[in-house]
Motif scaffolding. Structure first.
Motif, short mmCIF file in Angstrom:
data_model
loop_
_atom_site.label_atom_id
_atom_site.label_comp_id
_atom_site.label_asym_id
_atom_site.label_seq_id
_atom_site.Cartn_x
_atom_site.Cartn_y
_atom_site.Cartn_z
N GLU A 63 3.48 -4.92 3.57
CA GLU A 63 3.60 -4.53 4.98
C GLU A 63 3.72 -5.74 5.90
N ARG A 64 3.02 -6.81 5.56
CA ARG A 64 3.03 -8.01 6.42
C ARG A 64 4.38 -8.71 6.43
N THR A 65 5.20 -8.42 5.43
CA THR A 65 6.52 -9.04 5.35
C THR A 65 7.58 -8.23 6.08
N LEU A 66 7.37 -6.94 6.22
CA LEU A 66 8.38 -6.04 6.79
C LEU A 66 8.35 -6.07 8.32
N ASP A 67 9.48 -5.71 8.91
CA ASP A 67 9.59 -5.70 10.37
C ASP A 67 8.66 -4.68 11.01
N ALA A 68 8.46 -3.55 10.35
CA ALA A 68 7.64 -2.48 10.93
C ALA A 68 6.88 -1.76 9.83
N PRO A 69 5.65 -1.31 10.12
CA PRO A 69 4.84 -0.63 9.11
C PRO A 69 5.50 0.61 8.52
N GLU A 70 6.31 1.31 9.33
CA GLU A 70 6.92 2.54 8.84
C GLU A 70 8.00 2.31 7.78
N GLN A 71 8.35 1.05 7.54
CA GLN A 71 9.32 0.75 6.47
C GLN A 71 8.67 0.81 5.09
N LEU A 72 7.37 0.89 5.05
CA LEU A 72 6.67 1.05 3.78
C LEU A 72 6.12 2.46 3.70
N ILE A 73 6.55 3.20 2.68
CA ILE A 73 6.14 4.58 2.48
C ILE A 73 5.19 4.63 1.28
N ARG A 74 4.06 5.28 1.46
CA ARG A 74 3.07 5.39 0.39
C ARG A 74 3.15 6.76 -0.28
N LEU A 75 3.25 6.77 -1.60
CA LEU A 75 3.12 7.99 -2.38
C LEU A 75 1.77 7.90 -3.09
N ARG A 76 0.77 8.54 -2.50
CA ARG A 76 -0.61 8.42 -2.99
C ARG A 76 -0.91 9.52 -4.00
N SER A 77 -1.78 9.17 -4.96
CA SER A 77 -2.26 10.12 -5.95
C SER A 77 -3.74 10.40 -5.71
N GLU A 78 -4.19 11.54 -6.20
CA GLU A 78 -5.62 11.84 -6.16
C GLU A 78 -6.35 10.86 -7.07
N PRO A 79 -7.59 10.45 -6.70
CA PRO A 79 -8.34 9.51 -7.56
C PRO A 79 -8.41 10.01 -9.00
#
Length: 363
Positions: free
Chosen positions: A97-113
Motif C-alpha cells: 500500500e505504501r508504494t501505490l498512489d492510492a489505498p484503493e489500488q490494493l484489493i484484499r481477498l480475506r479468508s476466515e481465520p
C-alpha cells in the motif's frame, strides 16, 4: 531440569554443524573463498526452490525482502490483489500500500481465520477486474494455514496476466516448492525458519519477467535488484553481506540435501500429525482446518477461559518449552508451536508431553 525446547516460529534451533561453521574467522566478501561460498549457496537454493534464476541476497530480515520486492517490481499506478489468510498476508499488503498512489489500488481477498483463499471468489475477481500483481503468503504462520500455492497460481495465470509475488518465508524447506514449474514470478524467503540457518539474510528469486520490471525501477541503492543481479553474476553482493549467515546457510542446506528432501518434508508432516493427535487427546483443535493444516507449525485454538500469554509463560517456566502467542488479532486466543527446521520428532513429542501435562494439571 529440562533442556530448552525452542518451538517458536523463528528463529529456529541450529544444528551443531551450523554453529561450528559460524564460529570461523571472518573473510573478505571480495575474496575467492567467499565467491565459492556464494556459488554453493546459490546453487543449492535454486535446487531447493525449483528455479534456474539467480538468487538475490539482501542483508535484512524477511520483511526487508518483501519491501524490496514491492519497490522493485511494482509501480505506483499498479492495481494489486492481496490474498490474505492472516497477519503476515496483511503485512505484505501494508508494505505494498505504501508504494501505490492510492489505498484503493490494493484489493484484499480475506479468508476466515484457519481457512485458505476461496478459489471461486479468486477466479471471479480476476475475471471481473484487472490486476498487475497478486500477493500470496504460502504458509501463514499466524493461523497455521498452508495455502495450496500451486493451485492458486494456476487460477491466477488462467484468469489474468498478473505477476505472482509469493511470501515463502516459513514454507521453504518445509514443503516442496517448484517456482518455475508453477509460474511464480517472485519468491521471498529467509534462512532462519525451514532452512534451519541463522537470521541475517533475505532471499529473493525473480524470474525473467520480474527482472525486466526491476530493471527500470527507481529505488534506492541498497535494495536495487538490478544492481544485486549484476553482482550475483560475479558471485558477490553489492554491499558487505552477513558472511556468518552465508556460512550457516551453506551447512544447513547441505544437511537438508544429505537427509533427502522427501525425508525432510515427511518429517515435518509427521510432526504435524503428532501435534494434531495431542490436541485431540486434550479436547482442543487447531485454528487451521484440513486440508490446510501447516507442516511448519500448529496454531492451537484456545478455549475462551485460557489465554495464550499465561500458558506461554508457564510452559517456559516449568518445562523450558518456548512457544509463541498468536499474531495480531489472534494474540490472546492462539498458542503457536513450531515444528520446522532443525528438529527431531522426539523434540515434538516431548513438547506435546509438556503441553498435555500442564494443561491437565492447570485446566
Amino acid at each position: 531440569m529440562y533442556e530448552i525446547n525452542l518451538r517458536i516460529t523463528g528463529p529456529t534451533p541450529l544444528a551443531p554443524q551450523v554453529l561450528q561453521a559460524m564460529s570461523q574467522q571472518i573473510i573478505s566478501h571480495r575474496s575467492d573463498e567467499f565467491k565459492s561460498l556464494y556459488a554453493g549457496v546459490d546453487r543449492n537454493l535454486r535446487a531447493l526452490l525449483g528455479t534456474i534464476h539467480p538468487v538475490i541476497f539482501l542483508t535484512s530480515s524477511g520483511t526487508g525482502g518483501l519491501e524490496a520486492t514491492v519497490q522493485n517490481i511494482l509501480r505506483p499506478c499498479d492495481r494489486v490483489l492481496s490474498l490474505q489468510t492472516g497477519f503476515y498476508g496483511e503485512l505484505f499488503a501494508q508494505i505494498t500500500e505504501r508504494t501505490l498512489d492510492a489505498p484503493e489500488q490494493l484489493i484484499r481477498l480475506r479468508s476466515e481465520p484457519g481457512q485458505s483463499t476461496d478459489t471461486q471468489k479468486l477466479s471471479y475477481m480476476l475475471q471481473q477486474q484487472h490486476f498487475d500483481a497478486v500477493l500470496i503468503t504460502h504458509n501463514e504462520s499466524s493461523t497455521g494455514v498452508l495455502n495450496p500455492l500451486k493451485h492458486l497460481v494456476q487460477i491466477i495465470k488462467a484468469n489474468s496476466g498478473a505477476l505472482v509475488l509469493c511470501d515463502a518465508v516459513s514454507s521453504a524447506g518445509v514443503v516442496p516448492i517448484h517456482m518455475d514449474q508453477w509460474g511464480i514470478d517472485v519468491l521471498i524467503t529467509v534462512p532462519q525458519k525451514g532452512l534451519m540457518a541463522p537470521p541475517g539474510l533475505a532471499i529473493v528469486v525473480a524470474n525473467d519477467r520480474a527482472q525486466k520490471r526491476a530493471s527500470s525501477a527507481r529505488v534506492g541503492m541498497y535494495f536495487d535488484f538490478k544492481r544485486a543481479l549484476a553482482c550475483a553474476r560475479l558471485c558477490q553482493t553489492p554491499s558487505t553481506p552477513s558472511i556468518v549467515s552465508f556460512r550457516g546457510l551453506q551447512v544447513s542446506l547441505q544437511l537438508l540435501f544429505s537427509e533427502g528432501l522427501e525425508r525432510v518434508y515427511s518429517r515435518h508432516s509427521q510432526a504435524r500429525a503428532i501435534c494434531q493427535s495431542a490436541l485431540t487427546e486434550l479436547g482442543l483443535d487447531s485454528l487451521a482446518k484440513p486440508p490446510f493444516q501447516s507442516p511448519a507449525m500448529t496454531a492451537i485454538n484456545l478455549p475462551a477461559h485460557i489465554h495464550s500469554q499465561p500458558l506461554q509463560l508457564a510452559l517456559e517456566q516449568y518445562y523450558k518449552l518456548y512457544t509463541a502467542q498468536g499474531a495480531g488479532d489472534l494474540q490472546d486466543r492462539v498458542l503457536r508451536i513450531a515444528h520446522m527446521g532443525w528438529f527431531s520428532l522426539t523434540d515434538i513429542k516431548w513438547a506435546m508431553v509438556c503441553l498435555k501435562d500442564h494443561m491437565r494439571k492447570t485446566y
